[in-house]
Design a protein around this motif. Structure first.
Motif, PDB file in Angstrom:
ATOM      1  N   SER A  81      21.663  -5.082 -18.315  1.00  0.00           N
ATOM      2  CA  SER A  81      20.604  -5.382 -18.899  1.00  0.00           C
ATOM      3  C   SER A  81      20.261  -4.459 -19.873  1.00  0.00           C
ATOM      4  O   SER A  81      19.819  -4.441 -20.900  1.00  0.00           O
ATOM      5  N   GLU A  82      20.352  -3.215 -19.605  1.00  0.00           N
ATOM      6  CA  GLU A  82      20.004  -1.994 -20.210  1.00  0.00           C
ATOM      7  C   GLU A  82      20.743  -1.787 -21.410  1.00  0.00           C
ATOM      8  O   GLU A  82      20.336  -1.283 -22.418  1.00  0.00           O
ATOM      9  N   LEU A  83      22.148  -1.893 -21.322  1.00  0.00           N
ATOM     10  CA  LEU A  83      23.100  -1.609 -22.328  1.00  0.00           C
ATOM     11  C   LEU A  83      22.936  -2.659 -23.353  1.00  0.00           C
ATOM     12  O   LEU A  83      22.652  -2.422 -24.406  1.00  0.00           O
ATOM     13  N   VAL A  84      22.716  -4.180 -23.082  1.00  0.00           N
ATOM     14  CA  VAL A  84      22.709  -4.953 -23.973  1.00  0.00           C
ATOM     15  C   VAL A  84      21.296  -4.788 -24.725  1.00  0.00           C
ATOM     16  O   VAL A  84      21.129  -4.881 -25.872  1.00  0.00           O
ATOM     17  N   ASN A  85      20.173  -4.587 -24.233  1.00  0.00           N
ATOM     18  CA  ASN A  85      19.031  -4.568 -24.654  1.00  0.00           C
ATOM     19  C   ASN A  85      18.858  -3.451 -25.637  1.00  0.00           C
ATOM     20  O   ASN A  85      18.330  -3.307 -26.797  1.00  0.00           O
ATOM     21  N   ARG A  86      19.107  -2.175 -25.036  1.00  0.00           N
ATOM     22  CA  ARG A  86      18.895  -0.847 -25.687  1.00  0.00           C
ATOM     23  C   ARG A  86      19.895  -0.738 -27.009  1.00  0.00           C
ATOM     24  O   ARG A  86      19.609  -0.124 -28.050  1.00  0.00           O
ATOM     25  N   SER A  87      21.033  -1.432 -26.816  1.00  0.00           N
ATOM     26  CA  SER A  87      21.992  -1.567 -28.047  1.00  0.00           C
ATOM     27  C   SER A  87      21.822  -2.823 -28.920  1.00  0.00           C
ATOM     28  O   SER A  87      22.429  -2.971 -30.157  1.00  0.00           O
ATOM     29  N   LYS A  88      20.757  -3.462 -28.505  1.00  0.00           N
ATOM     30  CA  LYS A  88      20.278  -4.689 -29.387  1.00  0.00           C
ATOM     31  C   LYS A  88      21.301  -5.584 -29.577  1.00  0.00           C
ATOM     32  O   LYS A  88      21.706  -6.295 -30.641  1.00  0.00           O
ATOM     33  N   GLY A  89      22.116  -5.646 -28.613  1.00  0.00           N
ATOM     34  CA  GLY A  89      23.051  -6.885 -28.407  1.00  0.00           C
ATOM     35  C   GLY A  89      24.483  -6.239 -28.918  1.00  0.00           C
ATOM     36  O   GLY A  89      25.513  -7.044 -28.990  1.00  0.00           O
TER      37      GLY A  89
END
Length: 505
Positions: free
Chosen positions: A387-395
Motif C-alpha cells: 500500500s505504501e509503495l503504490v500510494n507514495r509512488s502515485k501508482g
C-alpha cells in the motif's frame, strides 16, 4: 501493687512500641534494598540488551567476496500454479541439489535453515528431507573418505528439545552435523532477548519435553526452555551447498511442508565456490567446530576475463549494501523486477520510491503473507508495505500478489535491467528484505550475478517473472486491488514489529 502493675504494663507497652518501630525500620530497610536490587536487575537487563544489539559480529560474518568471473551459472526455479482443478509443480531445485551431492567426490558442505519432515495436518508433501538425507548417507557409504559437513538451525530440534529423525540418521553414518550457535549473533528482539540472556540462557535444555510442538502437530513434544529460546526470533536462515565441483545458493529449504513453495536458486562453478566454503566454515567454527577453509580444494579455481558472468557472494548486512547500491544507480527507463516473500526494510522501501520518481520501471510480485508454519497471518508486512509503495509512488510502482493454494511464494530475488547498455544484475538467495534479514541479525547468504540481459540466466529469470506477471497461459498472480489492505492498524503493527523485532519476519 497497683503502681507495680502500671509500671509493668508501661514497660510492656514501650517494648511493643520499640518492636513495632524496629520492625518498621527493618521493613523499610528491606523494601529499600529490594528496590535497589530490582533497579540493578533492570539496569543489568538494559545493559545486556544494548550490548547484544551492537556487539561485534563473529569472525567471517557479514562479508562480501571479491568479484570473480565464470561461464557456469545455472538459474533454478520452483514454480507452482493451478490450472482448472489441477495443481502444477514445475520444480527443479532439489533435483539439482541431489545431483550435486551425487557428483561430489572430495567434500560436501551444506547449510540449510529448515531440514526436517515434521508436518501439520494430513496433507501429503514431497519427501524432500528423506531424499536429501539418503543422498548424503549414500554418498558417505559409497566413499567413506569424503568429508560431509551439515550445518543447520536449532529450530529443527526446537532448540534442543529433541533430535530429528534425519539428523539421527546422518550422525549414525559419521556425517558431521552442527547446530548453529545463535547466541554468538546480535539480538534482533532486544526487548525480550536481554531478559532471556540475563536470567534464562544458563539452563540449557534436555530432550524430555512435555509441551505440544507449536511448529508441527506430529513433531515431538518440546520443553519450556525451547519455548523461551524461540522467542529470541533469530536464525541461521542460510540455504547453501558447496562441493569441489559446484556451489549452490538457494531460497528453498529441504523441509517437507515447504515442498510446494515457489523458490529460486543458482548453481555456479569457479572461484566463487571458495567464497562459499570460507563463509560456511566460519559458521561451523562459530558453532564449536575447528575446520580450516584451506583444507577444502575446488576443482576449477581459474577464470578468464572474457567469461560471461561476474559473481560475488554477500552475507548478512552486506546484502543490503549491494541491494541499495543497485537501486540507487538505476535510472530512467531501467527496470527493477522483484519477487519476494517478505518486504519490510525501511531503507529499501524508501529507495524504491525514490527510484520510481526517476522513472525507473518497478514491478513486484509479493507473497500475500497469509500463512506460515500452518498458522494464519494477517498479511503483515507485505500488505501495508505494498500500500505504501503504490500510494507514495502515485501508482508508478506496480504490485501483484502471488496466488496461493496453501503454498508460499518463497522466492527472494531482485533483477536489475539497464535500458541503455543492456547490462543486467540479479541478487538472490536466502534473504528476505527485512530488518532481521539484512541488518546483521540473521545469518543469510545471497549471490550477486552480473552480465548481459540476453545471457541465459538473466533471460530465464526475466521470462519466469514476466510469465507470472502477464498470466498469458496460466493465472499465477492477482492484481494488487484484489487483495490490497490499507487498514491503519496493519500499518501501525508492521512499523512497530519492524522497529522492535517483535515479529517472525
Amino acid at each position: 501493687m497497683a503502681n507495680k502493675i502500671k509500671k509493668s504494663q508501661k514497660k510492656k507497652s514501650n517494648s511493643v512500641k520499640r518492636k513495632k518501630k524496629n520492625n518498621k525500620k527493618k521493613n523499610k530497610f528491606q523494601k529499600k534494598h529490594l528496590l535497589w536490587i530490582v533497579c540493578l536487575l533492570v539496569v543489568l537487563v538494559i545493559v545486556v540488551s544494548i550490548f547484544h544489539v551492537f556487539k561485534n559480529l563473529p569472525h567471517g560474518v557479514s562479508k562480501i567476496s571479491s568479484e570473480t568471473k565464470t561461464n557456469h551459472v545455472e538459474l533454478l526455479t520452483d514454480v507452482t500454479y493451478k490450472s482448472g482443478n489441477k495443481m502444477h509443480y514445475e520444480h527443479e531445485i532439489f533435483d539439482k541439489v541431489n545431483e550435486t551431492i551425487n557428483e561430489a567426490n572430495d567434500f560436501i558442505i551444506m547449510d540449510m535453515f529448515l531440514f526436517n519432515n515434521y508436518k501439520t495436518g494430513d496433507k501429503t508433501y514431497p519427501n524432500i528431507t528423506h531424499r536429501l538425507t539418503q543422498s548424503l548417507i549414500a554418498k558417505k557409504k559409497e566413499n567413506p573418505n569424503i568429508r560431509i559437513i551439515v550445518i543447520t538451525d536449532p529450530i529443527n530440534s526446537f532448540y534442543g528439545s529433541y533430535t530429528p529423525r534425519n539428523i539421527k540418521a546422518l550422525k549414525a553414518n559419521n556425517i558431521d552435523v552442527h547446530y548453529t550457535d545463535l547466541s554468538k549473533l546480535r539480538d534482533s528482539n532486544p526487548i525480550y532477548s536481554g531478559t532471556y540472556r540475563t536470567f534464562f540462557q544458563w539452563f540449557g535444555n534436555s530432550e524430555n519435553g512435555k509441551l505440544n510442538n507449536p511448529l508441527s502437530s506430529e513433531g515431538p513434544d518440546v520443553t519450556v526452555r525451547g519455548y523461551l529460546k524461540i522467542l529470541n526470533m533469530k536464525a541461521n536462515h542460510r540455504k547453501t551447498l558447496v562441493t569441489e565441483k559446484h556451489g549452490m545458493v538457494l531460497s528453498s529449504n529441504p523441509h517437507d511442508p515447504s515442498g510446494y513453495h515457489q523458490n529460486v536458486g543458482v548453481r555456479v562453478t569457479g572461484p566463487i565456490q571458495n567464497a562459499i566454503i570460507k563463509s560456511e566454515i566460519a559458521v561451523a567454527n562459530m558453532s564449536g567446530a575447528q575446520y580450516s577453509a584451506s583444507d577444502f580444494k575446488i576443482n576449477n579455481n581459474s577464470w578468464r576475463d572474457d567469461a560471461t558472468y561476474s559473481v560475488q557472494l554477500a552475507t548478512e548486512g552486506k546484502i543490503k549494501e549491494q541491494i541499495l547500491k543497485n537501486i540507487k544507480k538505476s535510472q530512467s527507463k531501467d527496470r527493477i523486477s522483484i519477487g519476494m516473500f517478505y518486504l519490510s526494510d525501511r531503507d529499501v522501501i524508501n529507495e524504491l520510491i525514490k527510484a520510481s520518481k526517476r522513472n525507473v520501471q518497478i514491478k513486484l510480485i509479493l507473497d500475500i503473507n497469509k500463512e506460515a508454519f500452518g498458522k494464519e497471518k494477517p498479511g503483515v508486512p507485505n500488505k501495508p508495505v505494498a500500500s505504501e509503495l503504490v500510494n507514495r509512488s502515485k501508482g508508478n510502482i506496480k504490485v501483484k500478489w502471488a496466488l496461493s493454494n496453501g503454498e508460499q511464494f518463497h522466492s527472494k530475488y531482485l533483477l536489475f535491467e539497464q535500458h541503455e547498455n543492456k547490462n543486467a544484475a540479479m541478487i538472490l538467495g536466502s534473504s528476505n528484505l527485512t530488518r532481521r534479514n539484512i541488518e546483521d541479525y540473521n545469518l543469510e547468504t545471497d549471490i550477486i550475478i552480473k552480465g548481459k540481459q540476453d545471457d541465459e540466466a538473466f533471460t530465464k529469470l526475466s521470462q519466469n517473472f514476466n510469465k507470472a506477471w502477464d498470466n498469458k497461459k496460466y493465472t499465477i498472480t492477482a492484481q494488487y486491488d484484489e487483495f490490497k489492505d490499507e487498514s491503519l492498524w496493519k500499518r501501525v503493527l508492521y512499523r512497530i514489529q519492524e522497529k522492535t523485532g517483535l515479529s517472525s519476519f
